[in-house]
Scaffold this motif. Structure first.
Motif, PDB file in Angstrom:
ATOM      1  N   TYR A   1      -3.045  10.664   5.970  1.00 20.74           N
ATOM      2  CA  TYR A   1      -2.003  10.927   6.962  1.00 20.74           C
ATOM      3  C   TYR A   1      -0.667  11.202   6.269  1.00 20.74           C
ATOM      4  CZ  TYR A   1       0.952  10.315  11.107  1.00 20.74           C
ATOM      5  OH  TYR A   1       1.870  10.500  12.119  1.00 20.74           O
ATOM      6  N   LEU A   2      -0.339  10.375   5.276  1.00 17.36           N
ATOM      7  CA  LEU A   2       0.912  10.580   4.548  1.00 17.36           C
ATOM      8  C   LEU A   2       0.941  11.948   3.885  1.00 17.36           C
ATOM      9  CD1 LEU A   2       1.403   7.067   2.908  1.00 17.36           C
ATOM     10  CD2 LEU A   2       2.664   8.026   4.843  1.00 17.36           C
ATOM     11  N   ASP A   3      -0.165  12.363   3.287  1.00 14.47           N
ATOM     12  CA  ASP A   3      -0.204  13.674   2.634  1.00 14.47           C
ATOM     13  C   ASP A   3      -0.116  14.816   3.637  1.00 14.47           C
ATOM     14  OD1 ASP A   3      -0.181  12.892   0.025  1.00 14.47           O
ATOM     15  OD2 ASP A   3      -2.323  13.168  -0.344  1.00 14.47           O
ATOM     16  N   LEU A   4      -0.749  14.654   4.803  1.00 14.02           N
ATOM     17  CA  LEU A   4      -0.668  15.688   5.831  1.00 14.02           C
ATOM     18  C   LEU A   4       0.769  15.879   6.312  1.00 14.02           C
ATOM     19  CD1 LEU A   4      -3.843  14.872   7.960  1.00 14.02           C
ATOM     20  CD2 LEU A   4      -3.451  16.978   6.679  1.00 14.02           C
ATOM     21  N   LYS A   5       1.553  14.817   6.270  1.00 13.84           N
ATOM     22  CA  LYS A   5       2.928  14.880   6.761  1.00 13.84           C
ATOM     23  C   LYS A   5       3.936  15.244   5.676  1.00 13.84           C
ATOM     24  CE  LYS A   5       2.005  13.730  10.984  1.00 13.84           C
ATOM     25  NZ  LYS A   5       2.234  14.673  12.095  1.00 13.84           N
ATOM     26  N   THR A   6       3.559  15.078   4.418  1.00  9.88           N
ATOM     27  CA  THR A   6       4.526  15.283   3.336  1.00  9.88           C
ATOM     28  C   THR A   6       4.058  16.331   2.335  1.00  9.88           C
ATOM     29  OG1 THR A   6       3.600  13.399   2.095  1.00  9.88           O
ATOM     30  CG2 THR A   6       5.448  12.947   3.582  1.00  9.88           C
ATOM     31  N   TYR A   7       3.092  15.991   1.502  1.00  2.00           N
ATOM     32  CA  TYR A   7       2.696  16.867   0.403  1.00  2.00           C
ATOM     33  C   TYR A   7       2.137  18.204   0.888  1.00  2.00           C
ATOM     34  CZ  TYR A   7       0.451  18.336  -3.963  1.00  2.00           C
ATOM     35  OH  TYR A   7       0.055  19.040  -5.080  1.00  2.00           O
TER      36      TYR A   7
ATOM     37  N   GLU B   1      11.509   6.824  -0.774  1.00  3.82           N
ATOM     38  CA  GLU B   1      10.381   6.060  -0.232  1.00  3.82           C
ATOM     39  C   GLU B   1      10.473   5.924   1.287  1.00  3.82           C
ATOM     40  OE1 GLU B   1       9.424   1.525  -0.825  1.00  3.82           O
ATOM     41  OE2 GLU B   1       8.937   2.626  -2.675  1.00  3.82           O
ATOM     42  N   GLU B   2      11.694   6.058   1.833  1.00  3.85           N
ATOM     43  CA  GLU B   2      11.882   5.979   3.279  1.00  3.85           C
ATOM     44  C   GLU B   2      11.083   7.049   4.013  1.00  3.85           C
ATOM     45  OE1 GLU B   2      13.403   3.636   5.033  1.00  3.85           O
ATOM     46  OE2 GLU B   2      13.753   2.592   3.129  1.00  3.85           O
ATOM     47  N   VAL B   3      10.886   8.194   3.385  1.00  2.61           N
ATOM     48  CA  VAL B   3      10.079   9.256   4.003  1.00  2.61           C
ATOM     49  C   VAL B   3       8.679   8.739   4.283  1.00  2.61           C
ATOM     50  CG1 VAL B   3       9.071  11.549   3.655  1.00  2.61           C
ATOM     51  CG2 VAL B   3      11.409  11.084   2.883  1.00  2.61           C
ATOM     52  N   PHE B   4       8.084   8.062   3.321  1.00  9.36           N
ATOM     53  CA  PHE B   4       6.721   7.556   3.473  1.00  9.36           C
ATOM     54  C   PHE B   4       6.677   6.385   4.456  1.00  9.36           C
ATOM     55  CE2 PHE B   4       5.769  10.563   0.510  1.00  9.36           C
ATOM     56  CZ  PHE B   4       4.550  10.438  -0.128  1.00  9.36           C
ATOM     57  N   ARG B   5       7.679   5.540   4.413  1.00  7.90           N
ATOM     58  CA  ARG B   5       7.695   4.411   5.348  1.00  7.90           C
ATOM     59  C   ARG B   5       7.762   4.906   6.787  1.00  7.90           C
ATOM     60  NH1 ARG B   5      12.106   1.272   1.922  1.00  7.90           N
ATOM     61  NH2 ARG B   5      10.804   0.142   0.436  1.00  7.90           N
ATOM     62  N   TYR B   6       8.569   5.929   7.018  1.00 10.53           N
ATOM     63  CA  TYR B   6       8.693   6.480   8.369  1.00 10.53           C
ATOM     64  C   TYR B   6       7.343   6.964   8.885  1.00 10.53           C
ATOM     65  CZ  TYR B   6       9.690   9.872  12.039  1.00 10.53           C
ATOM     66  OH  TYR B   6       9.665  10.599  13.214  1.00 10.53           O
ATOM     67  N   HIS B   7       6.647   7.742   8.072  1.00 12.71           N
ATOM     68  CA  HIS B   7       5.363   8.276   8.521  1.00 12.71           C
ATOM     69  C   HIS B   7       4.299   7.183   8.613  1.00 12.71           C
ATOM     70  CE1 HIS B   7       6.692  12.383   8.645  1.00 12.71           C
ATOM     71  NE2 HIS B   7       7.063  12.368   7.388  1.00 12.71           N
TER      72      HIS B   7
ATOM     73  N   THR C   1       0.819  -1.211   0.000  1.00  9.44           N
ATOM     74  CA  THR C   1       0.000   0.000   0.000  1.00  9.44           C
ATOM     75  C   THR C   1       0.857   1.266   0.000  1.00  9.44           C
ATOM     76  OG1 THR C   1      -1.836  -1.081   1.117  1.00  9.44           O
ATOM     77  CG2 THR C   1      -1.695   1.305   1.346  1.00  9.44           C
ATOM     78  N   VAL C   2       1.807   1.339   0.912  1.00  6.83           N
ATOM     79  CA  VAL C   2       2.627   2.550   1.041  1.00  6.83           C
ATOM     80  C   VAL C   2       3.552   2.694  -0.156  1.00  6.83           C
ATOM     81  CG1 VAL C   2       4.390   3.702   2.437  1.00  6.83           C
ATOM     82  CG2 VAL C   2       2.459   2.550   3.546  1.00  6.83           C
ATOM     83  N   GLU C   3       4.167   1.601  -0.597  1.00  8.61           N
ATOM     84  CA  GLU C   3       5.024   1.652  -1.781  1.00  8.61           C
ATOM     85  C   GLU C   3       4.241   2.123  -3.001  1.00  8.61           C
ATOM     86  OE1 GLU C   3       7.947  -2.141  -0.627  1.00  8.61           O
ATOM     87  OE2 GLU C   3       6.302  -2.363  -2.049  1.00  8.61           O
ATOM     88  N   ALA C   4       3.011   1.622  -3.143  1.00  6.60           N
ATOM     89  CA  ALA C   4       2.199   1.965  -4.309  1.00  6.60           C
ATOM     90  C   ALA C   4       1.813   3.436  -4.297  1.00  6.60           C
ATOM     91  CB  ALA C   4       0.948   1.092  -4.356  1.00  6.60           C
ATOM     92  N   TYR C   5       1.466   3.959  -3.120  1.00  4.50           N
ATOM     93  CA  TYR C   5       1.072   5.369  -3.071  1.00  4.50           C
ATOM     94  C   TYR C   5       2.271   6.261  -3.369  1.00  4.50           C
ATOM     95  CZ  TYR C   5      -1.271   9.648  -1.791  1.00  4.50           C
ATOM     96  OH  TYR C   5      -1.817  10.911  -1.835  1.00  4.50           O
TER      97      TYR C   5
END
Length: 648
Positions: free
Chosen positions: A484-490, A463-469, A429-433
């Motif tokens: 959640y990933l978008d709130l923390k990154t994008y 991709e480590e950024v997304f895995r961390y979050h 899921t996270v890798e795909a997003y």
């Protein structure tokens, strides 16, 4: 809105040179053209540029407590300051201004580090407590306001609202971090807490940083996070009523101003909702601003006009040429880091227009992340249903093979462009997003970078950024996870960065009612079915706004704030992109595969492929190198500045 900067000697009380502090402060003059102020004492220097919004007569900074032992420089707004003042007065604190800034110094005295938990707003501030010999820095929960810092080898600590203020000191080396380059070419920005320079960092969202003289610099400390519980049991009608109430409160708080106030109006759902609710809260017509494009494929002006007519706003609209690409070097200097969101161009223009009429503008930013509006969310949920139906041990080899052999068919109808879907199906899921939102996906970055770069970056993958979050998200709900990933990154690295720099370039304050942290927290309690329902994103927001906005606004296809990159790079920018991408500056880094660069340019300009996004990313990186890395620090010789450390 303002700019802050400062110097702190972590090891002692070496004198801070006023001229250097002034140079750092003045590098951010655009953030606060109304007034400037400095505070200096042994080992400490704080600087502030002010854009006057609240308490015009007595809100100057740096601002102090009663006996001047606590001093603060502050960028942003504390929207609930009027509620906090009586509480702090009851504790014995005496106020000498009517500004939200003074709340910070007294809140620090009353509650210490926990003061930030009491603030509702957008903020970045630095506070010096002489009695405790402590420098305290804080950034708001969703990182609407920026804050950079660096610890130099001699113990000098620098901070500022923009990287340019740290560069103006003269002691910050301009050594580029290869890991930041990898993040940039994947995401289009450098993700928090990294910056493009090895020595500098961004303070992450919802974090504080406490420095005590004579002690090692501690790690930033988190004070807030959003939890997607999804356990709110509401009917659609009750949820709509609550959402309307919460939106109205958030907007009301953000309409407090002593200077002209208005709103951006694109004609999309988010900005239209903000304007509709503002109109109901204002006795006077709302000032609204939008831009029109001369290319119909990118023009939403008629929708903005529909909303403006309905609410009888004072509407201002400027026409922007579709070939408005003369901002490339300006943007590179403005952002200080490589930044590849091409919508920075129209954002810059709408801020330029708005500043002619208002000093404060409310925006609809954050609506997609909060309410579930991105088209990619619906695609991700569809893929997630397919992923859950096929075991990973079967998906990875099968769809991995299909993803490798299926052609990249940009020219084909959307239904036949299956390469990305196949590649996504082979991943978690996270890798795909991460794969779906990357500008240059993993295989492209492998071809883009040279062996030298791969060695220098030690095989790091963004991709480590997304895995961390993802590990901290606390949810396995597919939509909640990517929100959640978008709130923390994008949201932080792209949207908020874009709006802050574009608005501050014109000394315009932008406020973000859809990013109110209490609203975000409440939305996170609602089930995902109230955000994305079938093929309808922002389901709840649209239902709540049905009495206020016509269906043609609420339910039309999303356009976005785009520019015609593909046409530019085959037409008016054809020579420029070729010179930049294949020219000497990128080649001098030794980081890029020249044959692949040639392929990107040739294939795009021949029409064989659409590589407009990767080419824009390369174009802006080259502009960053020329405009930010290559020039000497402003106003001083580098060797002298570095040699004299804190006193330089």
């Amino acid at each position: 809105m303002c700019g802050i900067t400062g110097i702190f000697d972590t090891r002692g009380q070496r004198e801070v040179n006023r001229a250097v502090l002034t140079r750092m402060n003045e590098s951010q003059h655009h953030r606060g053209p109304d007034e400037g102020g400095l505070h200096l004492e042994p080992g400490v220097g704080l600087g502030h540029r002010r854009l006057s919004i609240i308490d015009l007569s007595t809100g100057q900074q740096p601002l102090y407590n009663e006996d001047q032992t606590v001093c603060v420089v502050f960028n942003g707004e504390i929207y609930n300051y009027q509620e906090l003042i009586p509480e702090l007065q009851a504790l014995g604190h005496v106020f000498h201004t009517r500004s939200d800034t003074e709340v910070i110094v007294h809140a620090w005295e009353a509650w210490g580090d926990d003061c930030v938990r009491r603030f509702r707003g957008m903020f970045a501030f630095a506070l010096w407590d002489r009695n405790l010999e402590t420098l305290f820095l804080a950034r708001d929960r969703l990182a609407v306001k920026p804050l950079y810092y660096a610890l130099l080898p001699d113990g000098t600590f620098l901070f500022g609202s923009e990287l340019k203020s740290l560069l103006a000191h003269g002691g910050l080396r301009r050594d580029i971090d290869p890991l930041a380059v990898e993040e940039y070419f994947a995401l289009g920005y450098v993700a928090e807490p990294r910056t493009i320079f090895r020595q500098a960092r961004k303070l992450p969202p919802a974090h504080t940083l406490t420095l005590r003289r004579g002690q090692p610099v501690a790690e930033p400390k988190e004070y807030w996070d959003v939890r997607f519980s999804l356990d709110g049991a509401y009917t659609v009608e009750d949820a709509c009523a609550q959402l309307n109430a919460k939106l109205s409160e958030s907007i009301r708080l953000r309409m407090i101003s002593e200077v002209p106030l208005g709103a951006f109006l694109s004609g999309g759902v988010d900005s239209s909702a903000v304007v509709a609710l503002m109109a109901g809260l204002s006795a006077e017509p709302v000032n609204t601003c939008s831009i029109a494009f001369d290319d119909p494929a990118f023009n939403e002006a008629e929708f903005a006009q529909t909303v403006a007519d309905r609410y009888r706003t004072n509407h201002h609209c400027d026409l922007v040429a579709s070939d408005d690409f003369d901002l490339i070097d300006t943007l590179a200097r403005l952002y200080d880091e490589p930044y590849a969101d091409s919508s920075a161009i129209p954002t810059y223009r709408v801020c330029q227009l708005a500043r002619k009429h208002v000093t404060v503008a409310l925006s609809g930013d954050g609506g997609d992340e909060t309410f579930g509006g991105y088209r990619r969310y619906r695609m991700h949920l569809m893929e997630e249903r397919m992923r859950s139906a096929i075991p990973q041990r079967l998906r990875r080899p099968l769809f991995g093979l299909l993803g490798r052999v299926y052609p990249k068919a940009d020219w084909a109808p959307r239904m036949f462009r299956a390469k990305t879907t196949f590649e996504g199906m082979a991943r978690t899921t996270v890798e795909a997003y991460f794969h779906s939102i990357s500008i240059l996906r993993g295989p492209m970055r492998t071809q883009l970078f040279s062996d030298r770069f791969r060695s220098e970056s030690d095989g790091y993958n963004a991709e480590e950024v997304f895995r961390y979050h993802a590990q901290r998200a606390g949810t396995d709900d597919p939509l909640a996870m990517i929100q959640y990933l978008d709130l923390k990154t994008y949201l932080v690295g792209d949207i908020n960065t874009k709006v802050d720099r574009a608005s501050m370039a014109h000394s315009l304050e932008v406020r973000e009612p859809l990013m109110d942290h209490e609203l975000v927290e409440w939305m996170a309690t609602l089930p995902s079915s109230l955000k994305v329902s079938g093929q309808e994103g922002k389901f709840l927001l649209k239902k709540a706004m049905e009495p206020s906005l016509p269906p043609g606004i609420l339910y039309r296809p999303k356009m976005g704030f785009a520019v015609p990159l593909a046409r530019w790079f085959r037409g008016p920018l054809k020579d420029r992109v070729r010179q930049a991408v294949l020219g000497p500056r990128l080649a001098a880094t030794g980081w890029f595969n020249q044959h692949y660069l040639q392929h990107l340019v040739d294939a795009h300009q021949s029409g064989a492929s659409d590589y407009s996004s990767p080419l824009w990313t390369l174009l802006m990186f080259e502009a960053f190198l020329r405009n930010v890395v290559d020039p000497l620090p402003e106003g001083s010789a580098v060797s002298v500045a570095i040699a004299s450390g804190v006193s330089s």
